[in-house]
Design an enzyme around this catalytic site. Structure first.
Site, PDB file in Angstrom:
ATOM      1  N   PRO A 162       0.768  -1.256  -0.022  1.00 56.10           N
ATOM      2  CA  PRO A 162      -0.010  -0.010  -0.127  1.00 56.10           C
ATOM      3  C   PRO A 162       0.903   1.193   0.029  1.00 56.10           C
ATOM      4  CG  PRO A 162      -0.814  -1.566   1.561  1.00 56.10           C
ATOM      5  CD  PRO A 162       0.602  -2.103   1.077  1.00 56.10           C
ATOM      6  N   CYS A 163       0.411   2.145  -0.755  1.00 54.70           N
ATOM      7  CA  CYS A 163       1.092   3.288  -1.207  1.00 54.70           C
ATOM      8  C   CYS A 163       0.970   4.627  -0.843  1.00 54.70           C
ATOM      9  CB  CYS A 163       1.668   3.229  -2.403  1.00 54.70           C
ATOM     10  SG  CYS A 163       0.294   3.154  -3.509  1.00 54.70           S
TER      11      CYS A 163
END
Length: 368
Positions: free
Chosen positions: A96-97
């Protein structure tokens, strides 16, 4: 190794957009890990609908850190078993970014999600898959302080014996109607590479399955903003490739008759405001009306970003958003999944055509 199987363990799988690109390229997904229960349920649902067999080693709805602690031996046993028939086995995943996204939290390495990139690297170093793919937002690569972190992660992988190549890649290059940059890092164990004759990582064929060059596409004579008129038909300009347009993918995926066609947010207020935004006006932070004969901005709907239908008085449906992610038309999300989760998992996913193009590139490189 032309006839050798290539197997994958998938991490941060979401609802499986990246995985589907690899599956359609002939890879076998043998293990799936996703922390969010609703995303995992959607992953299973979509594949049941598409008659894709479940992973041999199952679905793991757990934090990736469990694989570094109490589930470490279990994962190692599965990995060894997968290799037993001589197959190459790789890890794929996009942690997840939002902590590296300019539009997101931008907390970098210190954010909760930012730390997951290190966890994924630690998992690779501990388990030693034959190869890996690491996918993330361009902010990890282009923002100076995040780039420093990215380089540190690469040093850890290099010290563990991995030879790597990277590229900032845009979904448009693979024919997706979406301006979406992603940093892709591919790595392979040095001793595995040595066993593959005539392979040189420095000439990894990143461009092989690309159909367009981003700079050239953006210089094309795309139509400008036009006054919004509900349900009025127009024709695609001859100067632009139709397959890169929003409307082409709406028609290709028959979004009006898709199971998720009615899945869209209906505003309690704001309809009048919605009607005043011109077709193709994507300049605002929140309300962006797509142009039917242009490509879309990045399909992501966090931070109050709202994408409006080009010629209807509403927001995009889940079916339309999935079409812009270039998913096959038979990919669907479960009816009982919340609208919030539907749009979140769609926005988090890797465009199918990008995933499939990278999968075929990796397959060609490994098979020579």
């Amino acid at each position: 190794m032309s006839d050798q199987k290539i197997k994958l363990f998938s991490f941060f799988s979401g609802s499986g957009f990246l995985d589907l690109g690899f599956e359609k390229a002939g890879f076998q997904i043998e293990l799936v890990n996703e922390y969010q229960p609703n995303f995992m349920a959607a992953y299973k649902y979509a594949r049941e609908k598409m008659n894709i067999k479940p992973p041999k080693y199952g679905y793991y709805n757990i934090d990736i850190n469990e694989f570094l602690q109490q589930r470490k031996e279990e994962l190692k046993t599965n990995l060894d078993d997968a290799k037993r028939d001589g197959s190459l086995v790789g890890f794929i995943g996009g942690p997840p970014c939002p902590d590296f996204s300019v539009a997101g939290k931008n907390k970098g390495r210190d954010g909760i999600n930012g730390k997951l990139s290190l966890n994924y690297v630690e998992l690779i170093v501990n388990m030693k898959p034959d190869f890996f793919l690491f996918e993330n937002v361009k902010g990890l690569w282009r923002t100076a302080r995040h780039r420093e972190y990215f380089e540190e992660l690469k040093k850890i992988l290099y010290a563990a014996g991995y030879i790597m190549t990277e590229r900032l890649t845009n979904a448009i290059e693979y024919g997706a109607p979406q301006d979406r940059d992603r940093i892709l890092l591919f790595g392979i164990q040095e001793d595995v590479l040595a066993e593959l004759e005539n392979r040189d990582i420095s000439v990894f064929p990143w461009n092989k399955y690309q159909k367009y060059k981003v700079d050239e596409v953006k210089k094309m004579q795309w139509p400008e903003m036009e006054e919004f008129h509900a349900n009025v038909e127009t024709q695609c300009p001859q100067a632009v490739p139709e397959e890169l347009t929003v409307e082409h993918w709406f028609r290709k995926n028959d979004v009006e008759n898709h199971p998720n066609a009615q899945d869209y947010f209906t505003p309690r207020a704001g309809l009048v405001r919605m009607q005043t935004i011109e077709e193709g006006d994507v300049s605002k932070k929140s309300y962006k009306r797509l142009h039917r004969w242009r490509y879309s901005p990045t399909v992501a709907y966090g931070n109050n970003e709202v994408h409006l239908h080009p010629y209807k008085e509403r927001r995009l449906s889940a079916a339309e958003a999935m079409a812009l992610q270039t998913l096959p038309k038979d990919f669907e999300l479960p009816a009982d999944m919340s609208l919030t989760d539907k749009f979140k998992t769609i926005g988090n996913g890797v465009p199918f055509l990008l995933a499939n193009g990278i999968a075929k590139t990796i397959d060609d490189f490994l098979r020579g």
